[in-house]
Design a protein around this motif. Sequence first.
Motif, PDB file in Angstrom:
ATOM      1  N   GLY A  63     110.149  28.378 -27.452  1.00  0.00           N
ATOM      2  CA  GLY A  63     111.422  28.991 -27.815  1.00  0.00           C
ATOM      3  C   GLY A  63     111.915  30.035 -26.830  1.00  0.00           C
ATOM      4  N   PRO A  64     111.047  30.930 -26.353  1.00  0.00           N
ATOM      5  CA  PRO A  64     111.518  31.989 -25.452  1.00  0.00           C
ATOM      6  C   PRO A  64     111.802  31.557 -24.012  1.00  0.00           C
ATOM      7  N   LEU A  65     111.491  30.318 -23.634  1.00  0.00           N
ATOM      8  CA  LEU A  65     111.694  29.915 -22.241  1.00  0.00           C
ATOM      9  C   LEU A  65     113.161  29.614 -21.957  1.00  0.00           C
ATOM     10  N   TRP A  66     113.664  30.180 -20.873  1.00  0.00           N
ATOM     11  CA  TRP A  66     115.013  29.867 -20.393  1.00  0.00           C
ATOM     12  C   TRP A  66     114.858  28.811 -19.316  1.00  0.00           C
ATOM     13  N   ASP A  67     114.348  27.687 -19.662  1.00  0.00           N
ATOM     14  CA  ASP A  67     114.020  26.669 -18.675  1.00  0.00           C
ATOM     15  C   ASP A  67     114.151  25.315 -19.330  1.00  0.00           C
ATOM     16  N   SER A  68     114.666  24.372 -18.609  1.00  0.00           N
ATOM     17  CA  SER A  68     114.717  23.005 -19.130  1.00  0.00           C
ATOM     18  C   SER A  68     114.062  22.043 -18.148  1.00  0.00           C
ATOM     19  N   GLY A  69     113.369  22.593 -17.164  1.00  0.00           N
ATOM     20  CA  GLY A  69     112.772  21.770 -16.119  1.00  0.00           C
ATOM     21  C   GLY A  69     111.272  21.652 -16.233  1.00  0.00           C
TER      22      GLY A  69
END
Length: 179
Positions: free
Chosen positions: A117-123
Amino acid sequence: MSPTPPAQIILSTSRANGLVAVPYGEEHLRAARALEDAGFQRIPSGAFAAPQTDPAATRQMASALVHHAHESGATITTSPRPYLGDFGEDLAARLPGAWSARLELYYNPLVQEDLIGPLWDSGDLLQAVLQDAVPGAVVLTNGAGTQLLLIERPGHGGGYLLGAPDLPDPPDAYAHQAI
């Protein structure tokens, strides 16, 4: 998430701590017990270590670990990388400004789900957390409150993944689960 052994011990080397071991897996308590029985001592990061000051004693502890791990059904894996805590500190020292590095260990694979949830990543970083074993991460923080999450790149003998999380402060609610 890729299947991992239920009780695993991940070994790496540290310039400050010698031979470092992280118990990991759904049955990480068995791995931790094998480490303790072999004479490894817990260090502040939550990992275990055999000191490098006495090479003969370290070799004896490593040999005892093989025996105790076998008895407990724990798998031993050696990492080709240096201890993640050391790498995180080195990276923090090279970043511009004042950064600190804090190692977090996720002994049980289910605990790493709290990172999604806290990750600002989609890679690659998000895919690694979703699909692979991530036994630990380094949270890099600067004085302005910016955080970066650093993990070892799963499935590769080298390389790391870095991304921006929005972790609560302190994140101890999910890190360093009691073992």
